[in-house]
Design a protein around this motif. Structure first.
Motif, PDB file in Angstrom:
ATOM      1  N   THR A 202      18.378   8.405   0.241  1.00 10.37           N
ATOM      2  CA  THR A 202      18.660   9.637  -0.495  1.00 10.37           C
ATOM      3  C   THR A 202      17.885   9.666  -1.797  1.00 10.37           C
ATOM      4  N   HIS A 203      17.709   8.492  -2.387  1.00 15.90           N
ATOM      5  CA  HIS A 203      17.057   8.411  -3.688  1.00 15.90           C
ATOM      6  C   HIS A 203      15.803   7.539  -3.614  1.00 15.90           C
ATOM      7  N   GLY A 204      14.936   7.825  -2.669  1.00 16.06           N
ATOM      8  CA  GLY A 204      13.683   7.098  -2.548  1.00 16.06           C
ATOM      9  C   GLY A 204      12.509   8.060  -2.569  1.00 16.06           C
ATOM     10  N   LYS A 205      11.444   7.688  -3.287  1.00 14.89           N
ATOM     11  CA  LYS A 205      10.316   8.605  -3.403  1.00 14.89           C
ATOM     12  C   LYS A 205       9.091   7.870  -3.927  1.00 14.89           C
ATOM     13  N   LEU A 206       7.910   8.411  -3.602  1.00 13.53           N
ATOM     14  CA  LEU A 206       6.662   7.922  -4.176  1.00 13.53           C
ATOM     15  C   LEU A 206       6.260   8.827  -5.332  1.00 13.53           C
ATOM     16  N   PHE A 207       5.921   8.225  -6.460  1.00 14.81           N
ATOM     17  CA  PHE A 207       5.490   8.968  -7.631  1.00 14.81           C
ATOM     18  C   PHE A 207       4.088   8.522  -8.029  1.00 14.81           C
ATOM     19  N   THR A 208       3.330   9.446  -8.630  1.00 10.29           N
ATOM     20  CA  THR A 208       2.052   9.090  -9.248  1.00 10.29           C
ATOM     21  C   THR A 208       2.171   9.301 -10.748  1.00 10.29           C
ATOM     22  N   PHE A 209       1.862   8.258 -11.502  1.00 14.41           N
ATOM     23  CA  PHE A 209       1.872   8.331 -12.960  1.00 14.41           C
ATOM     24  C   PHE A 209       0.434   8.310 -13.465  1.00 14.41           C
ATOM     25  N   ASN A 210       0.128   9.208 -14.391  1.00 18.27           N
ATOM     26  CA  ASN A 210      -1.189   9.309 -15.007  1.00 18.27           C
ATOM     27  C   ASN A 210      -1.059   8.889 -16.467  1.00 18.27           C
ATOM     28  N   LYS A 211      -1.941   7.999 -16.912  1.00 15.80           N
ATOM     29  CA  LYS A 211      -1.782   7.405 -18.240  1.00 15.80           C
ATOM     30  C   LYS A 211      -1.929   8.424 -19.361  1.00 15.80           C
ATOM     31  N   GLU A 212      -2.673   9.501 -19.116  1.00 10.40           N
ATOM     32  CA  GLU A 212      -2.836  10.533 -20.137  1.00 10.40           C
ATOM     33  C   GLU A 212      -1.711  11.561 -20.101  1.00 10.40           C
ATOM     34  N   LYS A 213      -1.139  11.771 -18.928  1.00 11.41           N
ATOM     35  CA  LYS A 213      -0.130  12.819 -18.781  1.00 11.41           C
ATOM     36  C   LYS A 213       1.291  12.307 -18.970  1.00 11.41           C
ATOM     37  N   HIS A 214       1.526  11.035 -18.664  1.00 14.61           N
ATOM     38  CA  HIS A 214       2.888  10.501 -18.689  1.00 14.61           C
ATOM     39  C   HIS A 214       3.016   9.460 -19.800  1.00 14.61           C
ATOM     40  N   LYS A 215       3.820   9.803 -20.793  1.00 17.34           N
ATOM     41  CA  LYS A 215       3.933   8.963 -21.986  1.00 17.34           C
ATOM     42  C   LYS A 215       5.361   8.455 -22.211  1.00 17.34           C
ATOM     43  N   THR A 216       6.190   8.489 -21.177  1.00 16.82           N
ATOM     44  CA  THR A 216       7.571   8.040 -21.339  1.00 16.82           C
ATOM     45  C   THR A 216       7.632   6.520 -21.445  1.00 16.82           C
ATOM     46  N   ARG A 217       8.771   6.024 -21.887  1.00 13.87           N
ATOM     47  CA  ARG A 217       8.959   4.573 -21.983  1.00 13.87           C
ATOM     48  C   ARG A 217       8.860   3.925 -20.606  1.00 13.87           C
TER      49      ARG A 217
ATOM     50  N   THR B  29       0.841  -1.199   0.000  1.00 16.09           N
ATOM     51  CA  THR B  29       0.000   0.000   0.000  1.00 16.09           C
ATOM     52  C   THR B  29       0.878   1.251   0.000  1.00 16.09           C
ATOM     53  N   SER B  30       0.267   2.379  -0.338  1.00 14.00           N
ATOM     54  CA  SER B  30       0.986   3.657  -0.311  1.00 14.00           C
ATOM     55  C   SER B  30       1.427   3.999   1.106  1.00 14.00           C
ATOM     56  N   GLU B  31       0.596   3.641   2.086  1.00 19.07           N
ATOM     57  CA  GLU B  31       0.934   3.924   3.482  1.00 19.07           C
ATOM     58  C   GLU B  31       2.174   3.142   3.910  1.00 19.07           C
ATOM     59  N   GLU B  32       2.245   1.874   3.500  1.00 17.48           N
ATOM     60  CA  GLU B  32       3.418   1.060   3.824  1.00 17.48           C
ATOM     61  C   GLU B  32       4.660   1.584   3.112  1.00 17.48           C
ATOM     62  N   ALA B  33       4.481   2.071   1.887  1.00 20.01           N
ATOM     63  CA  ALA B  33       5.613   2.639   1.143  1.00 20.01           C
ATOM     64  C   ALA B  33       6.132   3.899   1.830  1.00 20.01           C
ATOM     65  N   THR B  34       5.207   4.736   2.310  1.00 21.37           N
ATOM     66  CA  THR B  34       5.604   5.952   3.022  1.00 21.37           C
ATOM     67  C   THR B  34       6.358   5.605   4.299  1.00 21.37           C
ATOM     68  N   ALA B  35       5.865   4.594   5.023  1.00 27.13           N
ATOM     69  CA  ALA B  35       6.537   4.156   6.254  1.00 27.13           C
ATOM     70  C   ALA B  35       7.921   3.594   5.944  1.00 27.13           C
ATOM     71  N   PHE B  36       8.031   2.860   4.834  1.00 22.83           N
ATOM     72  CA  PHE B  36       9.316   2.294   4.414  1.00 22.83           C
ATOM     73  C   PHE B  36      10.327   3.409   4.144  1.00 22.83           C
ATOM     74  N   LEU B  37       9.898   4.447   3.436  1.00 18.48           N
ATOM     75  CA  LEU B  37      10.791   5.565   3.131  1.00 18.48           C
ATOM     76  C   LEU B  37      11.194   6.310   4.400  1.00 18.48           C
ATOM     77  N   LYS B  38      10.240   6.461   5.309  1.00 20.63           N
ATOM     78  CA  LYS B  38      10.530   7.169   6.559  1.00 20.63           C
ATOM     79  C   LYS B  38      11.525   6.388   7.409  1.00 20.63           C
ATOM     80  N   GLU B  39      11.377   5.072   7.407  1.00 21.17           N
ATOM     81  CA  GLU B  39      12.254   4.227   8.222  1.00 21.17           C
ATOM     82  C   GLU B  39      13.662   4.147   7.642  1.00 21.17           C
ATOM     83  N   ASN B  40      13.756   4.001   6.319  1.00 23.28           N
ATOM     84  CA  ASN B  40      15.063   3.815   5.692  1.00 23.28           C
ATOM     85  C   ASN B  40      15.754   5.122   5.325  1.00 23.28           C
ATOM     86  N   LYS B  41      14.960   6.196   5.208  1.00 26.70           N
ATOM     87  CA  LYS B  41      15.488   7.523   4.880  1.00 26.70           C
ATOM     88  C   LYS B  41      16.475   7.483   3.709  1.00 26.70           C
TER      89      LYS B  41
END
Length: 210
Positions: free
Chosen positions: A44-59, A30-42
């Motif tokens: 440098t290169h960890g983040k939650l992203f939201t991708f939208n199928k109409e807005k994001h067309k990258t490979r 879940t997103s909540e578990e992902a947030t807790a994981f990032l908070k616990e491990n801190k």
């Protein structure tokens, strides 16, 4: 010889650490578990992203949309390993509007409403909405001719959502929205009805390769 022996001892530890990390990553659902994981491990290169199928067309986005919820993609370079974990996947209702925004905070409510009435009269006499938006609107949509792009509930103000997202406004119908709390007044045209668009929430985590 001593250094070689030390290195041989470290290899299993590094392997165990990586396996432990990947198991921890696999357990996130879940997103909540992902947030807790990032908070616990801190990381440098960890983040939650939201991708939208109409807005994001990258490979990368296309590859991630092919995964089911819980799916994982791993990319590697000579020095880094990056994990992408899809922790949520859902259809979200989006809308599109053309808007002209009148800011009463710098003048007065009366001035903003008066200006809106004049612009509405110009539109009804044949002026193009996008031209009126470019010359009269404030905010980032002005240079786009008033086009909001795809937006969902919560991206605009509560007053805007309460009026504009109602189902009783037809496409191409012009109407007004009064946001008294934020001293903002709108002319609005709905250009796209409620449209479910797929979104995914992705946990990204990069670690150095030892």
């Amino acid at each position: 010889m001593k250094h070689l022996f030390t290195l041989l001892l470290l290899i299993p530890l590094l392997s165990f650490s990586q396996e432990s990390f990947e198991k921890q990553l696999d357990s996130i659902s879940t997103s909540e578990e992902a947030t807790a994981f990032l908070k616990e491990n801190k990381p440098t290169h960890g983040k939650l992203f939201t991708f939208n199928k109409e807005k994001h067309k990258t490979r990368l986005a296309n590859d991630l949309f092919k995964l089911s919820k819980g799916g994982k993609k791993v990319t590697r370079t000579d020095f880094k390993k990056t994990f992408y974990k899809v922790v949520d996947k859902a259809d979200v209702d989006y809308f599109k509007f053309n808007i002209i925004v009148f800011d009463a905070a710098k003048t007065s409510n009366e001035d903003a409403i008066s200006k809106r009435s004049k612009v509405l009269a110009q539109y009804e006499s044949g002026y193009r909405f996008k031209d009126l938006a470019k010359h009269n609107s404030v905010g980032p949509t002005a240079k786009m001719g008033g086009d909001t792009g795809w937006i969902k509930a919560g991206e605009m103000s509560e007053a805007f959502d309460n009026e504009a997202l109602k189902e009783d406004h037809n496409l191409s119908e012009i109407f007004s929205v009064d946001d008294l709390e934020n001293k903002t007044y709108y002319l609005v045209i709905k250009t796209e009805n409620r449209t479910p668009i797929e979104e995914i929430t992705v946990l990204k985590f990069t670690e150095d390769i030892e």
